[in-house]
Motif scaffolding. Sequence first.
Motif, PDB file in Angstrom:
ATOM      1  N   HIS A 192      -4.370 -10.186 -12.803  1.00 20.83           N
ATOM      2  CA  HIS A 192      -4.657  -9.713 -11.449  1.00 20.83           C
ATOM      3  C   HIS A 192      -5.872  -8.804 -11.366  1.00 20.83           C
ATOM      4  O   HIS A 192      -6.352  -8.520 -10.268  1.00 20.83           O
ATOM      5  CB  HIS A 192      -3.434  -8.977 -10.889  1.00 20.83           C
ATOM      6  N   TRP A 197      -7.282  -7.636  -7.520  1.00 22.64           N
ATOM      7  CA  TRP A 197      -7.976  -8.640  -6.715  1.00 22.64           C
ATOM      8  C   TRP A 197      -7.680 -10.071  -7.157  1.00 22.64           C
ATOM      9  O   TRP A 197      -7.883 -11.008  -6.391  1.00 22.64           O
ATOM     10  CB  TRP A 197      -9.481  -8.390  -6.748  1.00 22.64           C
ATOM     11  N   PRO A 213      -2.751 -14.209  -7.427  1.00 22.44           N
ATOM     12  CA  PRO A 213      -2.727 -13.678  -6.058  1.00 22.44           C
ATOM     13  C   PRO A 213      -3.509 -12.371  -5.936  1.00 22.44           C
ATOM     14  O   PRO A 213      -3.517 -11.551  -6.849  1.00 22.44           O
ATOM     15  CB  PRO A 213      -1.228 -13.450  -5.806  1.00 22.44           C
ATOM     16  N   ASP A 214      -4.158 -12.202  -4.798  1.00 17.04           N
ATOM     17  CA  ASP A 214      -4.907 -10.982  -4.513  1.00 17.04           C
ATOM     18  C   ASP A 214      -3.922  -9.930  -4.003  1.00 17.04           C
ATOM     19  O   ASP A 214      -3.472  -9.982  -2.860  1.00 17.04           O
ATOM     20  CB  ASP A 214      -5.978 -11.276  -3.468  1.00 17.04           C
ATOM     21  N   SER A 216      -4.418  -6.982  -3.213  1.00 18.85           N
ATOM     22  CA  SER A 216      -4.965  -6.041  -2.234  1.00 18.85           C
ATOM     23  C   SER A 216      -4.981  -6.646  -0.824  1.00 18.85           C
ATOM     24  O   SER A 216      -5.382  -5.975   0.127  1.00 18.85           O
ATOM     25  CB  SER A 216      -6.388  -5.637  -2.634  1.00 18.85           C
ATOM     26  N   ASP A 217      -4.549  -7.896  -0.716  1.00 14.39           N
ATOM     27  CA  ASP A 217      -4.545  -8.603   0.563  1.00 14.39           C
ATOM     28  C   ASP A 217      -3.440  -8.038   1.457  1.00 14.39           C
ATOM     29  O   ASP A 217      -2.250  -8.213   1.174  1.00 14.39           O
ATOM     30  CB  ASP A 217      -4.313 -10.090   0.319  1.00 14.39           C
ATOM     31  N   ALA A 219      -2.268  -8.989   4.263  1.00 12.34           N
ATOM     32  CA  ALA A 219      -1.377 -10.023   4.792  1.00 12.34           C
ATOM     33  C   ALA A 219      -0.298 -10.390   3.779  1.00 12.34           C
ATOM     34  O   ALA A 219       0.872 -10.568   4.124  1.00 12.34           O
ATOM     35  CB  ALA A 219      -2.185 -11.258   5.184  1.00 12.34           C
ATOM     36  N   LEU A 220      -0.696 -10.506   2.506  1.00  8.78           N
ATOM     37  CA  LEU A 220       0.265 -10.850   1.451  1.00  8.78           C
ATOM     38  C   LEU A 220       1.282  -9.744   1.256  1.00  8.78           C
ATOM     39  O   LEU A 220       2.496  -9.998   1.184  1.00  8.78           O
ATOM     40  CB  LEU A 220      -0.477 -11.105   0.143  1.00  8.78           C
ATOM     41  N   GLU A 263      -3.269  -2.162  -1.385  1.00  8.38           N
ATOM     42  CA  GLU A 263      -3.495  -2.766  -0.078  1.00  8.38           C
ATOM     43  C   GLU A 263      -4.785  -2.272   0.561  1.00  8.38           C
ATOM     44  O   GLU A 263      -5.029  -1.076   0.688  1.00  8.38           O
ATOM     45  CB  GLU A 263      -2.324  -2.459   0.866  1.00  8.38           C
ATOM     46  N   GLY A 264      -5.629  -3.229   0.922  1.00  7.24           N
ATOM     47  CA  GLY A 264      -6.854  -2.908   1.640  1.00  7.24           C
ATOM     48  C   GLY A 264      -8.011  -2.452   0.788  1.00  7.24           C
ATOM     49  O   GLY A 264      -9.064  -2.101   1.319  1.00  7.24           O
ATOM     50  N   GLU A 266     -11.308  -2.475  -1.041  1.00 10.32           N
ATOM     51  CA  GLU A 266     -12.472  -3.331  -0.894  1.00 10.32           C
ATOM     52  C   GLU A 266     -12.872  -3.924  -2.238  1.00 10.32           C
ATOM     53  O   GLU A 266     -12.770  -3.267  -3.270  1.00 10.32           O
ATOM     54  CB  GLU A 266     -13.648  -2.534  -0.315  1.00 10.32           C
ATOM     55  N   HIS A 267     -13.319  -5.154  -2.197  1.00 10.86           N
ATOM     56  CA  HIS A 267     -13.739  -5.834  -3.421  1.00 10.86           C
ATOM     57  C   HIS A 267     -15.150  -5.415  -3.780  1.00 10.86           C
ATOM     58  O   HIS A 267     -16.085  -5.634  -3.024  1.00 10.86           O
ATOM     59  CB  HIS A 267     -13.685  -7.355  -3.232  1.00 10.86           C
TER      60      HIS A 267
END
Length: 298
Positions: A192, A197, A213-214, A216-217, A219-220, A263-264, A266-267
């Motif tokens: 991960h 990310w 899976p990301d 930090s997404d 929505a996820l 969560e959230g 930035e990449h």
Amino acid sequence: MNRRGAAITFALMLVLVVAATQVWASEGHAEGGGPAEVSSIANPQQMNAESLKTGMAVYEKNCSGCHGDSGRGDGPLANSLLEKPTDFTNVTMMEEHSDGELFYKIKEGVGEYMPAFENQLTENDMWHVVNYLRSIAPELAAQEEPVLTEEKETTSMASPEEFRTLENPVSNDHASFTGGKEVYKLYCYRCHGENGWGNNGSYAQSALTKPAPDLSDPALLRKMTDGELFYTIKFGSGEMLSHGEYLSDEEIWQTVNYIRTFEGKEHDTTTREKSNTTLYGAILLIAVLIVFFVKRRR
């Protein structure tokens, strides 16, 4: 070429070699033997029943995931590694390594896949593990049954639905964050990535058929309850291996809390790329200077 020019050329070449070595080591190609002086370090922990019991407990929690319960390098994570974990039942290999060298590898790690345990284990625990590894090699080489291993309680596979409404019983405090972070570093970041990310972990780029899976997404994370995250870590999902055999429920819940902090985020994938670009640029510049001085002195 006069002496001064030769000296300058030699100095530049030496700098080039050192810089190249640094790049090689930074990309996980360092040798695992450790400094020469570690080979002569004696194990301060006497090999006895108490030491072996302690070493086995530490091994099962921190090492069996890759090296397996029996030490043969066949743990549940072994198939996801590009390099097979060390087989500690190989008597020849074990005889070639001193206690100090084994201790050094546990403490500092080896290459890309063997993590350093300097911040997770005490030095005494590491020495106990060395004793336990010594107890594995001579006995398991001659028999199929592992020694000094205890049967683990088997947990029947449950369904995700049973965990969906489960609440996290571990408080989301500093202690939980610290514990979850350590577990994540040991078992999760290779797929991960450091920040969750899913696109910059070493396994994500080489061993997985699709990106992890990301985490930090938003929505996820909003879609999955704490109970569902707990279930996924404990029992696995798809290419995601189960971790319930060597992580306690508390450690898994702590990891859930830690994952929630992603969560959230930035990449920003440019930091390491910039670092490597700077190193390669320096090497190229030194090479050009060497060629320049050589041609000028002819």
